[in-house]
Design an enzyme around this catalytic site. Structure first.
Site, PDB file in Angstrom:
ATOM      1  N   TYR A 141       0.821  -1.218   0.000  1.00 45.26           N
ATOM      2  CA  TYR A 141       0.000   0.000   0.000  1.00 45.26           C
ATOM      3  C   TYR A 141       0.857   1.272   0.000  1.00 45.26           C
ATOM      4  O   TYR A 141       0.361   2.356  -0.298  1.00 45.26           O
ATOM      5  CB  TYR A 141      -0.954   0.025   1.204  1.00 45.26           C
ATOM      6  N   LYS A 191       3.509 -15.671   2.414  1.00 44.74           N
ATOM      7  CA  LYS A 191       3.411 -16.371   1.123  1.00 44.74           C
ATOM      8  C   LYS A 191       4.849 -16.662   0.696  1.00 44.74           C
ATOM      9  O   LYS A 191       5.311 -16.266  -0.381  1.00 44.74           O
ATOM     10  CB  LYS A 191       2.665 -15.459   0.130  1.00 44.74           C
ATOM     11  N   ASP A 223      -2.954 -18.354   1.806  1.00 48.74           N
ATOM     12  CA  ASP A 223      -4.134 -18.990   1.192  1.00 48.74           C
ATOM     13  C   ASP A 223      -4.703 -20.070   2.126  1.00 48.74           C
ATOM     14  O   ASP A 223      -5.918 -20.178   2.308  1.00 48.74           O
ATOM     15  CB  ASP A 223      -3.812 -19.553  -0.200  1.00 48.74           C
ATOM     16  N   ASP A 247      -5.380  -6.931   5.702  1.00 43.74           N
ATOM     17  CA  ASP A 247      -6.559  -6.204   5.248  1.00 43.74           C
ATOM     18  C   ASP A 247      -7.622  -7.193   4.775  1.00 43.74           C
ATOM     19  O   ASP A 247      -8.801  -7.110   5.137  1.00 43.74           O
ATOM     20  CB  ASP A 247      -6.134  -5.273   4.094  1.00 43.74           C
ATOM     21  N   ASP A 251     -11.270  -9.134   7.235  1.00 47.26           N
ATOM     22  CA  ASP A 251     -12.697  -9.066   6.902  1.00 47.26           C
ATOM     23  C   ASP A 251     -13.364 -10.432   7.052  1.00 47.26           C
ATOM     24  O   ASP A 251     -14.577 -10.518   7.258  1.00 47.26           O
ATOM     25  CB  ASP A 251     -12.915  -8.530   5.483  1.00 47.26           C
TER      26      ASP A 251
END
Ligand code: NAD
Length: 360
Positions: A141, A191, A223, A247, A251
Site C-alpha cells: 500500500y 506467502k 491462502d 486487510d 474481513d
C-alpha cells in the site's frame, strides 16, 4: 485520569457510529471519574469538501497533539473515480503514517448471543477468540514505484511490496508480546513459497521468536490461513501478517463475529515518553454508503474501539472490561441493529448507543 481524545468521524456511517462511541466514552469516564477532553477534526470526503484535501494539516497537528484518536470511517461514492491524491482513503493512509501506527490489532470473538448471525455452523465458531495483528505502515500500500503509465495494450499498473527487517521485527515483537498476555500462541502468515518479502518476513519472525521462548510460533501460507479461519477458527490465538494480507483476512473475521459492524480495531505505534502507546482506534468497517444517514448502522465496532483505547492507550483495563461487558449485556438482551437480524424490531444506531450507556 485526564486525557485528550481527537475524534475524526469522517464520512457516511462513520459520523453516526462515532457519535455513539463518544457517548459511551463520556459515560465510562463519568462512571470511573476520569476527565476526557474531546476535539473533532476533518478527515476523508468531508475534508475534501471543506478544505480541498482528504488529510488537512490541522487534522495532522491535532492528532499528533492528542493522547489518542478515535476515527469513524472514510469514503464517499462520488470520489470513486477521483485520482488517488483526491480520494478520501488517502486521508486514512495519511493519518496512519503521520502517527506512525504500525500494528493494527483486530480482535475477533464470537458472542453466544450472536452465534446465529454468523453463516458458519455454531459448533465451528463457538469459543473463537483471536487477534489479527496487521502490519500497517509498509508493504504494497505504500511501496514505490507505483502508478499507471503508458497507453493502449502497453498501459501498465505497478505496485511494489517491500519490507525492511526493522519493519517486520517491530510488528512481530508487538504480536509476540500480545500472545504472551493471552494463550501464548502466535501464527505468522506469509506467502514465502512465492514472495521474497515473505521469505524475509519468515526469517525475521523466527529470529524474534528467540526473545519469546514461552510463546509457540507456527507459520501458515496466506491462502491456507484464509481456509483455516473458517474451517477451524478456534485453533488461533494471535496471528501476525503484512499489510494487504491482514486487510483481506481480517474481513473474514466479520463472518465469525456475525457482522462487520461488530469489529473494533486498534492501531498502535511506539510508546510516548509518558509510557502510553500512540493509538488510533476505529471500527473495521467502511463508510457503508448503502445505509448511511438511515440511523441503522451497528455502532458496536466503534464502541469496542473505545474499549481498546481505554486498554491500550490509557492502561484502563477495568474501564475497558466495563465497556465490553455492557456490549455483551446489550447483545444478550437482543437490543441490536438490523445487520444482526434480531428476532424483534431492530434498534437504531442511537438506541443501541443509549442501551450500552444504560448497561454501563
Ligand atoms: P463497508 O464496510 O463500508 O460496507 C460493506 C457492507 O457492510 C455494506 O453492505 C454495509 O452496509 C455493511 N456494513 C458496514 N458497516 C456496517 C455497520 N456498522 N452496520 C451495519 N452494516 C454495516 O465496505 P465497502 O462498501 O467496501 O466500502 C464503502 C466505502 O468505505 C468505500 O469508499 C471504501 O473505500 C471505504 N472504506 C473505508 C474504510 C475505513 O475508513 N477504515 C474501511 C473500508 C472501506
Amino acid at each position: 485520569m485526564q486525557f485528550n481524545v481527537l475524534t475524526l468521524p469522517g464520512d457516511g456511517i462513520g459520523i453516526e457510529v462515532t457519535r455513539e462511541a463518544v457517548r459511551v466514552l463520556e459515560a465510562v469516564c463519568r462512571k470511573f471519574q476520569h476527565t476526557v477532553i474531546l476535539k473533532e477534526a476533518l478527515l476523508g470526503g468531508i475534508a475534501i469538501h471543506k478544505t480541498g484535501t482528504p488529510f488537512p494539516d490541522e487534522t495532522a497537528k491535532l492528532a499528533v497533539e492528542a493522547d489518542a484518536t478515535l476515527m469513524g470511517a472514510v469514503g464517499l461514492p462520488e470520489f470513486d473515480n477521483a485520482p488517488p491524491e483526491k480520494r478520501p482513503e488517502k486521508g486514512l493512509l495519511g493519518i496512519r503514517k503521520t502517527l506512525g501506527v504500525y500494528a493494527n490489532l483486530r480482535p475477533v470473538r464470537t458472542y453466544r448471543a450472536l452465534m446465529d448471525s454468523s453463516p458458519l455452523k455454531n459448533h465451528l465458531i463457538e469459543g473463537t477468540d483471536l487477534i489479527i495483528v496487521r502490519e500497517l505502515n509498509g508493504g504494497i500500500y505504500y511501496g514505490t514505484p507505483r502508478g499507471i503509465e503508458g497507453s493502449g495494450d502497453e498501459e501498465r499498473g505497478t505496485n511494489t511490496m517491500t519490507y525492511t527487517r526493522a519493519e517486520i521485527a517491530r510488528v512481530c515483537r508487538m504480536a509476540f508480546n500480545l500472545a504472551r498476555q493471552r494463550r501464548k500462541k502466535l501464527t505468522s502468515v506469509d506467502k514465502s513459497n512465492v514472495l521474497e518479502t515473505s521469505q524475509l518476513w519468515r526469517k525475521v519472525v523466527v529470529e524474534v521468536a528467540a526473545e519469546f521462548p514461552d510463546v509457540t510460533l507456527d507459520h501458515l501460507l496466506v491462502d491456507n490461513c484464509a481456509m483455516q479461519l473458517v474451517l477451524n477458527p478456534k485453533r488461533f490465538d494471535v496471528l501476525v501478517m503484512e499489510n494487504m494480507f491482514g486487510d483481506i483476512l481480517s474481513d473474514e473475521g466479520a463472518v465469525l463475529a456475525g457482522s462487520i459492524g461488530m469489529l473494533p480495531s486498534a492501531s498502535i505505534g511506539d510508546r510516548k515518553p509518558n509510557g502510553a502507546w500512540v493509538g488510533l482506534y476505529e471500527p473495521v468497517h467502511g463508510s457503508a454508503p448503502d445505509i448511511a444517514g438511515q440511523n441503522k448502522a451497528n455502532p458496536l465496532g466503534a464502541i469496542g474501539s473505545v474499549a481498546a483505547m481505554l486498554e491500550y492507550s490509557f492502561g484502563l483495563t477495568t474501564e475497558a472490561a466495563a465497556v465490553n461487558n455492557a456490549v455483551e449485556a446489550v447483545l444478550n438482551a437482543g437490543k441490536v441493529t438490523a445487520d444482526l437480524k434480531p428476532a424483534g424490531t431492530p434498534l437504531t444506531t442511537e438506541q443501541v448507543g443509549q442501551a450500552v450507556c444504560e448497561a454501563l
